[in-house]
Design a protein around this motif. Structure first.
Motif, short mmCIF file in Angstrom:
data_model
loop_
_atom_site.label_atom_id
_atom_site.label_comp_id
_atom_site.label_asym_id
_atom_site.label_seq_id
_atom_site.Cartn_x
_atom_site.Cartn_y
_atom_site.Cartn_z
N ARG A 1 39.91 39.19 35.39
CA ARG A 1 39.43 38.60 34.34
C ARG A 1 39.96 39.33 32.90
O ARG A 1 39.74 38.39 31.94
N GLN A 2 40.00 40.47 32.98
CA GLN A 2 40.22 40.95 31.63
C GLN A 2 41.92 40.52 31.34
O GLN A 2 42.77 40.66 32.27
N TRP A 3 42.02 40.48 29.93
CA TRP A 3 43.43 39.95 29.80
C TRP A 3 44.62 41.19 30.11
O TRP A 3 45.75 40.69 30.22
N GLN B 1 34.33 33.03 51.08
CA GLN B 1 34.19 32.52 49.82
C GLN B 1 34.98 33.65 49.03
O GLN B 1 35.84 33.15 47.92
N LEU B 2 34.94 34.81 49.06
CA LEU B 2 35.35 35.84 48.18
C LEU B 2 36.92 35.87 48.27
O LEU B 2 37.66 35.81 47.23
N ASN B 3 37.55 35.47 49.36
CA ASN B 3 38.90 35.26 49.59
C ASN B 3 39.58 34.19 48.64
O ASN B 3 40.58 34.46 48.26
N ASP B 4 38.68 33.32 48.44
CA ASP B 4 39.36 32.25 47.44
C ASP B 4 39.08 32.70 45.79
O ASP B 4 39.86 31.98 45.30
N CYS B 5 38.19 33.56 45.63
CA CYS B 5 37.79 33.56 43.95
C CYS B 5 38.00 35.22 43.77
O CYS B 5 37.80 35.29 42.36
N GLU B 6 38.37 35.98 44.43
CA GLU B 6 38.13 37.51 43.98
C GLU B 6 39.23 37.75 43.05
O GLU B 6 38.91 38.46 42.03
N LYS B 7 40.50 37.02 43.16
CA LYS B 7 41.61 37.39 42.10
C LYS B 7 40.90 36.86 40.72
O LYS B 7 41.19 37.49 39.67
#
Length: 201
Positions: free
Chosen positions: A191-193, A180-186
């Motif tokens: 997340r900071q600008w 799951q983390l492979n799909d969302c870690e980015k």
């Protein structure tokens, strides 16, 4: 003023509530983004993958900050708790004392997720050093975490079939979290600008 107090209370309650979907690490970090930062910091320092850190916490406390073993009873007589385990990582008093002494953290708390994740990483790093267990082996890392280093050397877990099943459960959870983390870690790492993949960290 009353409205402000109610809002503050609500925010405090929401902040300590366990994640709603504990089977999905992306959902957990979406609800608790600072937990990703805590886990990433522990992973970088100690080498235990984020997915393993979270799998340990899920098994130990179901993400409840003040989790403790249930009281044992004899008929209507309370016999006390079976151990001093407490908090997200269910760390027991003696090893928690050693951890705080080594990390020089007199204010560290087992009810703080950042400290709990750092503790798990610290413990697994010592397990790797003492027992030569790979940090990519959640099954044996968990057995050593539960039984202690001496207990693991004595293979005390072989007399505990329920524990062996739990360790396999942790292993399966880690694999699921890792996918799951492979799909969302980015999303969480950048997340900071001011952070740009793949250079954000």
């Amino acid at each position: 003023l009353i409205l402000l107090l109610l809002l503050t209370t609500c925010l405090m309650c929401c902040s300590v509530a366990p994640p709603k979907n504990q089977e999905n690490i992306c959902s957990i970090f979406l609800q608790k983004p600072n937990w990703y930062d805590n886990a990433r910091k522990s992973e970088k320092k100690w080498g235990t993958p984020i997915s393993t850190l979270l799998a340990f916490v899920k098994q130990e406390s179901s993400y409840r900050k003040n989790a403790r073993p249930a009281f044992k009873w004899f008929l209507f007589i309370p016999l006390g708790r079976p151990s001093s385990a407490k908090g997200y990582a269910q760390a027991q008093n003696p090893v928690w004392k050693d951890y705080k002494k080594e990390r020089r953290g007199i204010f560290k708390s087992r009810s703080n997720m950042s400290d709990a994740l750092d503790f798990i990483g610290w413990y697994n790093n010592k397990t790797h050093t003492k027992l030569k267990i790979s940090k990519l082996d959640p099954y044996n890392l968990y057995l050593a975490y539960h039984e202690g280093w001496t207990g693991y050397k004595r293979k005390s877990f072989n007399k505990k079939p329920r524990l062996l099943k739990i360790a396999r459960k942790v292993e399966r959870q880690e694999k699921l979290y890792s996918r799951q983390l492979n799909d969302c870690e980015k999303k969480f790492r950048c997340r900071q600008w001011y952070k740009i993949w793949p250079f954000c960290d």
